[in-house]
Design a protein around this motif. Structure first.
Motif, PDB file in Angstrom:
ATOM      1  N   LYS A  24       0.838  -1.209   0.000  1.00 59.56           N
ATOM      2  CA  LYS A  24       0.000   0.000   0.000  1.00 59.56           C
ATOM      3  C   LYS A  24       0.875   1.262   0.000  1.00 59.56           C
ATOM      4  CE  LYS A  24      -3.588   2.333   2.644  1.00 59.56           C
ATOM      5  NZ  LYS A  24      -4.427   2.311   3.833  1.00 59.56           N
ATOM      6  N   GLU A  25       1.950   1.246   0.779  1.00 61.75           N
ATOM      7  CA  GLU A  25       2.862   2.390   0.831  1.00 61.75           C
ATOM      8  C   GLU A  25       3.566   2.587  -0.507  1.00 61.75           C
ATOM      9  OE1 GLU A  25       4.426   2.450   5.404  1.00 61.75           O
ATOM     10  OE2 GLU A  25       5.035   0.748   4.167  1.00 61.75           O
ATOM     11  N   LEU A  26       3.994   1.482  -1.126  1.00 55.03           N
ATOM     12  CA  LEU A  26       4.648   1.573  -2.430  1.00 55.03           C
ATOM     13  C   LEU A  26       3.670   2.122  -3.467  1.00 55.03           C
ATOM     14  CD1 LEU A  26       7.181   1.097  -4.145  1.00 55.03           C
ATOM     15  CD2 LEU A  26       6.361  -1.238  -4.554  1.00 55.03           C
ATOM     16  N   ALA A  27       2.420   1.728  -3.375  1.00 61.35           N
ATOM     17  CA  ALA A  27       1.397   2.250  -4.285  1.00 61.35           C
ATOM     18  C   ALA A  27       1.292   3.765  -4.151  1.00 61.35           C
ATOM     19  CB  ALA A  27       0.049   1.580  -4.012  1.00 61.35           C
ATOM     20  N   GLU A  28       1.296   4.242  -2.920  1.00 62.98           N
ATOM     21  CA  GLU A  28       1.222   5.689  -2.684  1.00 62.98           C
ATOM     22  C   GLU A  28       2.471   6.406  -3.191  1.00 62.98           C
ATOM     23  OE1 GLU A  28       0.535   5.932   1.529  1.00 62.98           O
ATOM     24  OE2 GLU A  28      -1.492   5.115   1.362  1.00 62.98           O
ATOM     25  N   MET A  29       3.631   5.772  -3.025  1.00 63.40           N
ATOM     26  CA  MET A  29       4.894   6.379  -3.438  1.00 63.40           C
ATOM     27  C   MET A  29       5.023   6.471  -4.960  1.00 63.40           C
ATOM     28  SD  MET A  29       7.246   4.228  -0.720  1.00 63.40           S
ATOM     29  CE  MET A  29       8.845   4.697  -1.315  1.00 63.40           C
ATOM     30  N   THR A  30       4.431   5.502  -5.659  1.00 60.26           N
ATOM     31  CA  THR A  30       4.616   5.407  -7.111  1.00 60.26           C
ATOM     32  C   THR A  30       3.432   5.892  -7.929  1.00 60.26           C
ATOM     33  OG1 THR A  30       3.754   3.146  -7.135  1.00 60.26           O
ATOM     34  CG2 THR A  30       6.158   3.408  -6.898  1.00 60.26           C
ATOM     35  N   GLY A  31       2.255   5.906  -7.317  1.00 61.97           N
ATOM     36  CA  GLY A  31       1.056   6.215  -8.083  1.00 61.97           C
ATOM     37  C   GLY A  31       0.542   5.010  -8.863  1.00 61.97           C
ATOM     38  N   ILE A  32       1.132   3.852  -8.606  1.00 61.39           N
ATOM     39  CA  ILE A  32       0.696   2.597  -9.229  1.00 61.39           C
ATOM     40  C   ILE A  32      -0.297   1.955  -8.266  1.00 61.39           C
ATOM     41  CG2 ILE A  32       1.436   0.319 -10.040  1.00 61.39           C
ATOM     42  CD1 ILE A  32       4.247   1.587 -10.510  1.00 61.39           C
ATOM     43  N   SER A  33      -1.402   1.456  -8.785  1.00 63.02           N
ATOM     44  CA  SER A  33      -2.427   0.903  -7.894  1.00 63.02           C
ATOM     45  C   SER A  33      -1.899  -0.300  -7.109  1.00 63.02           C
ATOM     46  CB  SER A  33      -3.666   0.489  -8.683  1.00 63.02           C
ATOM     47  OG  SER A  33      -3.423  -0.711  -9.390  1.00 63.02           O
ATOM     48  N   LYS A  34      -2.433  -0.460  -5.905  1.00 57.68           N
ATOM     49  CA  LYS A  34      -2.070  -1.603  -5.061  1.00 57.68           C
ATOM     50  C   LYS A  34      -2.409  -2.899  -5.787  1.00 57.68           C
ATOM     51  CE  LYS A  34      -2.848  -3.702  -0.525  1.00 57.68           C
ATOM     52  NZ  LYS A  34      -3.020  -5.047  -1.050  1.00 57.68           N
ATOM     53  N   HIS A  35      -3.530  -2.916  -6.471  1.00 51.82           N
ATOM     54  CA  HIS A  35      -3.945  -4.109  -7.225  1.00 51.82           C
ATOM     55  C   HIS A  35      -2.883  -4.499  -8.255  1.00 51.82           C
ATOM     56  CE1 HIS A  35      -6.531  -6.954  -9.315  1.00 51.82           C
ATOM     57  NE2 HIS A  35      -6.199  -6.346 -10.448  1.00 51.82           N
ATOM     58  N   THR A  36      -2.363  -3.511  -8.983  1.00 49.80           N
ATOM     59  CA  THR A  36      -1.334  -3.782  -9.997  1.00 49.80           C
ATOM     60  C   THR A  36      -0.068  -4.294  -9.334  1.00 49.80           C
ATOM     61  OG1 THR A  36      -2.236  -2.103 -11.479  1.00 49.80           O
ATOM     62  CG2 THR A  36       0.062  -2.739 -11.834  1.00 49.80           C
ATOM     63  N   LEU A  37       0.345  -3.669  -8.233  1.00 52.60           N
ATOM     64  CA  LEU A  37       1.546  -4.121  -7.527  1.00 52.60           C
ATOM     65  C   LEU A  37       1.358  -5.532  -6.977  1.00 52.60           C
ATOM     66  CD1 LEU A  37       2.458  -0.810  -5.669  1.00 52.60           C
ATOM     67  CD2 LEU A  37       3.685  -1.838  -7.601  1.00 52.60           C
ATOM     68  N   ASP A  38       0.167  -5.808  -6.428  1.00 52.65           N
ATOM     69  CA  ASP A  38      -0.130  -7.166  -5.950  1.00 52.65           C
ATOM     70  C   ASP A  38       0.001  -8.178  -7.083  1.00 52.65           C
ATOM     71  OD1 ASP A  38      -0.583  -6.568  -3.259  1.00 52.65           O
ATOM     72  OD2 ASP A  38      -2.741  -6.206  -3.574  1.00 52.65           O
ATOM     73  N   HIS A  39      -0.421  -7.773  -8.273  1.00 53.48           N
ATOM     74  CA  HIS A  39      -0.322  -8.666  -9.437  1.00 53.48           C
ATOM     75  C   HIS A  39       1.150  -8.972  -9.759  1.00 53.48           C
ATOM     76  CE1 HIS A  39      -1.487 -10.688 -13.090  1.00 53.48           C
ATOM     77  NE2 HIS A  39      -0.637  -9.922 -13.773  1.00 53.48           N
ATOM     78  N   TYR A  40       2.022  -7.955  -9.674  1.00 54.55           N
ATOM     79  CA  TYR A  40       3.452  -8.184  -9.924  1.00 54.55           C
ATOM     80  C   TYR A  40       4.052  -9.125  -8.884  1.00 54.55           C
ATOM     81  CZ  TYR A  40       3.111  -4.015 -12.897  1.00 54.55           C
ATOM     82  OH  TYR A  40       2.758  -3.090 -13.846  1.00 54.55           O
ATOM     83  N   LEU A  41       3.500  -9.104  -7.675  1.00 54.79           N
ATOM     84  CA  LEU A  41       4.012  -9.933  -6.588  1.00 54.79           C
ATOM     85  C   LEU A  41       3.386 -11.325  -6.542  1.00 54.79           C
ATOM     86  CD1 LEU A  41       4.082  -7.134  -3.894  1.00 54.79           C
ATOM     87  CD2 LEU A  41       6.087  -8.299  -4.848  1.00 54.79           C
ATOM     88  N   ALA A  42       2.339 -11.539  -7.325  1.00 52.48           N
ATOM     89  CA  ALA A  42       1.660 -12.838  -7.345  1.00 52.48           C
ATOM     90  C   ALA A  42       2.542 -13.897  -8.000  1.00 52.48           C
ATOM     91  CB  ALA A  42       0.339 -12.718  -8.096  1.00 52.48           C
TER      92      ALA A  42
END
Length: 112
Positions: A24-42
């Motif tokens: 969630k913090e990385l999403a805020e720092m980058t402007g990339i949605s948490k959902h998208t970041l979660d997908h990269y981590l899946a």
């Protein structure tokens, strides 16, 4: 440099743990949605487009290469040196001189 790449997902996950940053913090720092970041981590997630990988790398203060292939020992040594230098700058003059003498003794002993 390491020739074997671990993969973006593993390296991103490791970096988030190392820096104690939540998705969630990385999403805020980058402007990339948490959902998208979660997908990269899946487990079966995809890798980001170059533009997004750059945003993630900048936010984490690492190179894109580190996220794709992992850290190499030279980068880790450089970070350790920078950390030590930052700590030295915080010392009072007497402690600084003590550490300086200690380093000189260690260096002299090692090179005999």
């Amino acid at each position: 440099m390491n020739n074997k790449c671990m993969g973006f997902r593993e390296n991103l996950k490791d970096e988030l743990i190392y820096q104690d940053i939540k998705v969630k913090e990385l999403a805020e720092m980058t402007g990339i949605s948490k959902h998208t970041l979660d997908h990269y981590l899946a487990t079966n997630g995809s890798q980001p487009q170059a533009e997004l990988a750059v945003k993630i790398a900048k936010a984490l203060k690492v190179s894109v290469e580190e996220l794709v292939c992992g850290k190499n020992e030279n980068i880790e040594a450089e970070k350790d040196t920078n950390g030590i230098m930052n700590e030295l700058e915080k010392l009072n003059e007497s402690d600084y001189l003590f550490v300086k003498r200690l380093i000189h003794i260690l260096y002299s002993t090692k090179n005999k």
